[in-house]
Design an enzyme around this catalytic site. Structure first.
Site, PDB file in Angstrom:
ATOM      1  N   HIS A 145       0.651  -1.128  -0.063  1.00 55.23           N
ATOM      2  CA  HIS A 145       0.028   0.113   0.104  1.00 55.23           C
ATOM      3  C   HIS A 145       0.920   1.072  -0.077  1.00 55.23           C
ATOM      4  O   HIS A 145       2.108   1.240   0.730  1.00 55.23           O
ATOM      5  CB  HIS A 145      -0.863  -0.021   1.193  1.00 55.23           C
ATOM      6  CG  HIS A 145      -0.354   0.151   2.486  1.00 55.23           C
ATOM      7  ND1 HIS A 145      -0.152   1.447   3.184  1.00 55.23           N
ATOM      8  CD2 HIS A 145       0.238  -0.758   3.525  1.00 55.23           C
ATOM      9  CE1 HIS A 145       0.530   1.248   4.384  1.00 55.23           C
ATOM     10  NE2 HIS A 145       0.646   0.082   4.364  1.00 55.23           N
ATOM     11  N   ASP A 170       6.314   2.065   6.108  1.00 53.86           N
ATOM     12  CA  ASP A 170       4.900   1.517   6.361  1.00 53.86           C
ATOM     13  C   ASP A 170       4.119   2.630   5.203  1.00 53.86           C
ATOM     14  O   ASP A 170       3.657   3.287   5.536  1.00 53.86           O
ATOM     15  CB  ASP A 170       4.288   1.707   7.545  1.00 53.86           C
ATOM     16  CG  ASP A 170       3.015   1.005   7.715  1.00 53.86           C
ATOM     17  OD1 ASP A 170       2.653   0.171   6.720  1.00 53.86           O
ATOM     18  OD2 ASP A 170       2.189   1.452   8.527  1.00 53.86           O
ATOM     19  N   GLU A 218      -4.963   1.265   2.720  1.00 53.04           N
ATOM     20  CA  GLU A 218      -4.694   0.503   3.750  1.00 53.04           C
ATOM     21  C   GLU A 218      -4.760   0.704   5.248  1.00 53.04           C
ATOM     22  O   GLU A 218      -5.267   0.377   6.095  1.00 53.04           O
ATOM     23  CB  GLU A 218      -3.329  -0.279   3.723  1.00 53.04           C
ATOM     24  CG  GLU A 218      -3.204  -1.638   4.607  1.00 53.04           C
ATOM     25  CD  GLU A 218      -2.535  -1.469   5.935  1.00 53.04           C
ATOM     26  OE1 GLU A 218      -2.443  -2.205   6.546  1.00 53.04           O
ATOM     27  OE2 GLU A 218      -2.083  -0.326   6.074  1.00 53.04           O
ATOM     28  N   GLU A 219      -4.002   2.121   5.129  1.00 54.74           N
ATOM     29  CA  GLU A 219      -4.205   2.800   6.739  1.00 54.74           C
ATOM     30  C   GLU A 219      -5.722   3.065   7.114  1.00 54.74           C
ATOM     31  O   GLU A 219      -5.981   3.315   8.164  1.00 54.74           O
ATOM     32  CB  GLU A 219      -3.309   4.142   6.651  1.00 54.74           C
ATOM     33  CG  GLU A 219      -1.851   3.790   6.395  1.00 54.74           C
ATOM     34  CD  GLU A 219      -1.132   2.991   7.460  1.00 54.74           C
ATOM     35  OE1 GLU A 219      -1.963   2.425   8.316  1.00 54.74           O
ATOM     36  OE2 GLU A 219      -0.100   2.399   7.297  1.00 54.74           O
ATOM     37  N   GLU A 253       4.365  -5.771   4.276  1.00 53.36           N
ATOM     38  CA  GLU A 253       3.833  -5.010   5.491  1.00 53.36           C
ATOM     39  C   GLU A 253       4.847  -4.469   6.508  1.00 53.36           C
ATOM     40  O   GLU A 253       5.993  -4.859   6.186  1.00 53.36           O
ATOM     41  CB  GLU A 253       2.612  -5.648   6.236  1.00 53.36           C
ATOM     42  CG  GLU A 253       1.195  -5.012   5.979  1.00 53.36           C
ATOM     43  CD  GLU A 253       1.281  -3.459   6.253  1.00 53.36           C
ATOM     44  OE1 GLU A 253       1.944  -2.984   6.832  1.00 53.36           O
ATOM     45  OE2 GLU A 253       0.170  -2.819   5.894  1.00 53.36           O
ATOM     46  N   HIS A 270       4.647   4.737  12.265  1.00 56.81           N
ATOM     47  CA  HIS A 270       3.754   5.663  12.401  1.00 56.81           C
ATOM     48  C   HIS A 270       4.116   7.239  12.885  1.00 56.81           C
ATOM     49  O   HIS A 270       3.194   7.913  13.598  1.00 56.81           O
ATOM     50  CB  HIS A 270       2.560   5.235  12.853  1.00 56.81           C
ATOM     51  CG  HIS A 270       1.835   4.356  12.154  1.00 56.81           C
ATOM     52  ND1 HIS A 270       0.435   3.699  12.243  1.00 56.81           N
ATOM     53  CD2 HIS A 270       2.025   3.519  10.960  1.00 56.81           C
ATOM     54  CE1 HIS A 270       0.024   3.066  11.461  1.00 56.81           C
ATOM     55  NE2 HIS A 270       0.934   2.808  10.294  1.00 56.81           N
TER      56      HIS A 270
END
Length: 813
Positions: free
Chosen positions: A114, A126, A160-161, A187, A263
């Site tokens: 993603h 990510d 995706e998030e 991922e 994140h």
């Protein structure tokens, strides 16, 4: 000639390195890529399409064809994650690339990454790095001179998030999805390092076998799979969507190291080593190439039954065998243990079993008391306000909790030797407590095997290797006691299981320590970490207990451990170990959510009943604001908020249904927000149906991210709605949570629901239902406000405040 070949390969590898980095740096240079933002929906999409077109043009003369389709799906589904909620998406983005022989193919592998990211993060690990890897894998496979046997669909998904929305749109709506037989999902749960296989299946052991055969740098663990699927880790991946909605098997890989900056603003390209990217590229290329050339892909249903036991040996190679074979091995190990213990019992007319049972009670009691003691220490640390002292200094937790655990076990066994076993020889006691460890591990082995868990291979190793070592060394031990030679040989026999278990323990702490920094305000992290340290101590000490009974004295060891514990406890309580760090080389940020929000509550007649505005602050870890208050005195307990139980979702604009994890929040009064694109919400229609329900239809138009909260009143129940399969799901203490997002050019969000009024209840005065809509502005000019910017500047460097503007509108009907 050989030298030329080597140099050619090195030059080619350097070129691939530069391509990986180029893609990664370009994608992250666009900034955070939130769903609905121009950076995600236009800039990144155009870059990916441009790169794919270059690959297609370059490979036109080869034996493969490339087709590209940009999908903008709309749909909804319910998912049992974070307590359960319903998700609705509108025109999110997927870029699907089909690589197949020019003679076409009927069966396809799916490779998924993603390109979207969370707000306030560049999302290098990510998951931009995975999309960079996929671009180069696509390039390599497209330029093969030999045609592939089957095809591959490379899915670059753009949502995706938003809790796995784009993958759902592809697997449930795209026409190519019908040809997918298996998938590989890329991922991240950390930044860099090795990518680990932490989920496979369901069933379909041929996928694990393919990974074992093909992966150049294998790294896999069935223990990780069973821990992740137990729900202990508060995370999920697209693997779940393909498994549950597509009914197809797959392999889930993720980077796991350095989850402290996952994140956050620190997830940048320069933190991902080129070797990590190259290793991931080598593995994905080899595995995909192996799978699309295999016979199993064409008829995967014929190979679907059964599970695999798999684990790697220090990342060098992977051991894998069918679960049914593992079950046989496990029972054989258990039978061998029973024979070994039974033979001893027969020689002593049953007295041995009584002694063994008593010794087992001593061992279990020592573990229970040790756990209780360490938990008391963890609670004292928490009450002293020093929670998470180990977040930056992990060695401090090992010294404090580890010394307490080892010391307590040692003390209890020393007391047992001196007070209870005074007349028994040390050699006999040593043998007895070795047998106790063997018996208890055998019990664990049988329990896990009976539960059908493939992780039972761990206790199997802890039975087989020590038992074999003991049998080989029995005569030596009886003749010479615990000599140096015996100790060396004994430790050599334990090397294989202990090295593997220590490796697993390292992985557990590598994953769970960062997670405790984002697990909410309700779970005391020191209790969790202390429990993990104690469990690791118990596991590692199990086959060393019997040395206590061979030693002349444990006084010096106990004194040393006690000194370490007291010193560490004093240093921790004095605040020497600060939890967070802004060190650029190894940051340990405190995670905070800050929303500048306006709340408007409407009465039953539609008038505004109450409104206010403020800066709503959430801490994502247990320490709350205790370390922030000295820097920003206004954020203190006097502005702590409480959940308004009569309002949907406590009366605050929750982005996701995590109020059960983050119950402590702070609300600092601030001026009203005035976004350029304010939420527009209206009731379209209300009608009484012939079957006695009330149907209401609504329309909402607002930013790309909105949340809908429904709270039926007493005597009313939600019977149906326009989401998912039409049945309301996941009633969270009388409330329903619907997460909404959209891409570009999406129309207004229209939805309806039906309410059934109980015949035994009159319609309540406050209406049938309370409905609230929160809007979240994650990008563009509406994302910021002057009060928000002013507050953000006051946070210390070691804090990472993720911030945005939001609104909360509540209505009663």
């Amino acid at each position: 000639m050989k030298v030329k070949d080597i140099l050619s390969k090195l030059r080619k590898k350097e070129l691939i390195h530069s391509c990986f980095k180029k893609h990664l740096e370009r994608i992250t240079s666009f900034g955070p890529r939130t769903v609905g933002s121009p950076e995600n929906e236009i800039t990144t999409v155009n870059y990916l399409l441009d790169q794919i077109e270059q690959i297609r043009t370059e490979s036109q003369t080869g034996p493969h064809s490339i087709s590209v389709d940009v999908q903008r799906p709309t749909g909804s589904f319910s998912i049992d994650f974070l307590g359960g909620f319903t998700s609705y998406y509108d025109r999110v983005t997927n870029i699907a690339v089909k690589l197949e022989p020019k003679t076409t193919a009927q069966h396809f592998m799916l490779a998924n990454c993603h390109f979207d990211s969370v707000a306030n993060s560049l999302g290098a690990s990510d998951d931009a790095v995975s999309c960079s890897v996929m671009l180069e894998v696509l390039h390599s496979l497209a330029n093969l001179s030999t045609p592939l046997k089957h095809g591959i669909i490379f899915l670059f998904n753009g949502a995706e998030e938003n809790i796995l929305q784009a993958s759902h749109g592809f697997i449930t709506q795209h026409p190519w999805a019908q040809q997918v037989r298996a998938f590989v999902n890329l991922e991240a749960a950390g930044v860099g390092g090795k990518e680990v296989v932490f989920q496979t299946g369901p069933e379909n052991p041929w996928l694990v076998q393919a990974y074992v055969r093909a992966a150049v740098h294998p790294f896999a663990s069935v223990v990780g799979q069973e821990v992740f699927q137990s729900g202990v880790i508060p995370s999920d991946t697209d693997f779940r969507i393909y498994r549950d909605f597509g009914k197809i098997p797959g392999i889930d890989l993720a980077f796991i190291e350095n989850g402290f900056i996952y994140h956050t603003k620190y997830d940048t390209p320069e933190r991902i080593h080129t070797d990590s990217i190259q290793r991931a590229g080598d593995n994905i290329l080899s595995v995909l190439k192996h799978l699309v050339m295999s016979d199993e892909l064409a008829d995967s249903s014929a190979y679907r039954h059964g599970n695999m036991v798999f684990f790697d040996l220090l990342g060098v190679t992977v051991v894998a065998y069918p679960a049914r074979v593992g079950t046989i091995i496990n029972y054989m190990a258990a039978v061998a243990t029973v024979i070994y213990l039974g033979k001893k019992s027969m020689l002593t007319s049953g007295r041995y079993m009584r002694d063994l049972a008593c010794a087992a009670c001593v061992a279990v009691l020592s573990w229970f008391v040790t756990l209780l003691t360490v938990l008391i220490v963890a609670l004292l640390v928490t009450l002293a306000g020093r929670s998470m002292f180990w977040y930056t200094h992990f060695y401090a937790a090992v010294c404090l909790y580890g010394s307490a655990a080892v010391g307590k076990i040692l003390l209890i066994h020393t007391l047992a030797r001196n007070l209870y076993y005074g007349g028994v020889s040390g050699v006999d006691l040593s043998e007895r407590f070795f047998d106790v460890s063997l018996l208890l591990w055998c019990c664990v082995l049988l329990f896990l095997t009976q539960r059908g868990l493939c992780s039972a291979y761990v206790p199997m190793m802890m039975v087989v290797f020590p038992l074999a070592s003991k049998l080989l060394l029995t005569k030596h031990f009886r003749a010479r006691g615990a000599s140096l030679q015996y100790c060396v040989l004994y430790l050599t026999g334990l090397a294989v299981p202990y090295v593997h278990i220590m490796f697993l323990i390292w992985v557990v702490f590598e994953i769970f320590t960062p997670i405790l920094g984002r697990s909410g305000t309700e779970i005391p992290p020191d209790v969790v970490l202390a429990s993990l340290v104690t469990l690791a101590t118990i596991i590692l000490s199990s086959y060393f207990m019997h040395f206590i009974y061979l030693s002349c004295s444990t006084r010096r060891i106990l004194a040393g451990l006690g000194s370490v514990f007291v010193l560490m406890f004093v240093l921790v309580c004095c605040g020497l170990f600060f939890p967070y760090s802004a060190d650029p080389s190894s940051p340990r940020p405190k995670r905070i959510f800050v929303q500048h929000s306006t709340r408007v509550l409407h009465a039953l007649d539609g008038t505004v009943e109450r409104s206010d505005s403020g800066l709503w602050i959430n801490s994502l870890d247990y320490s709350g604001m205790q370390h922030i208050t000295p820097h920003i005195p206004q954020i203190n307990d006097s502005i702590r908020t409480r959940c308004s139980e009569q309002l949907p979702y406590c009366g605050f604009p929750w982005f996701l249904p995590v109020k059960f994890l983050v119950k402590k929040s702070w609300y600092l009064p601030a001026p009203e927000v005035s976004p350029e694109a304010p939420l527009q919400f209206r009731l379209l229609s209300r009608q009484d149906t012939e079957w006695g329900t009330v149907k209401m239809s609504f329309e909402a138009k607002g930013p790309s991210h909105m949340s809908l909260y429904l709270r039926p009143h007493a005597g009313a129940s939600l019977m149906g709605w326009s989401f998912g399969d039409g049945m309301p799901r996941f009633d969270l203490s009388g409330e329903y949570f619907v997460f909404y997002s959209h891409g570009l050019d999406a129309p207004a969000w229209s939805f309806w629901f039906e309410i059934q009024v109980s015949l035994t209840h009159a319609p309540p005065d406050e209406g049938l239902i309370s409905l609230a809509v929160s809007s979240h502005y994650f990008f563009g000019p509406d994302r910021r406000s002057e009060p928000l910017e002013a507050l953000l500047k006051r946070f210390p460097a070691w804090a990472f405040p993720s911030s945005w503007v939001s609104t909360y509108h509540m209505y009663r009907y």
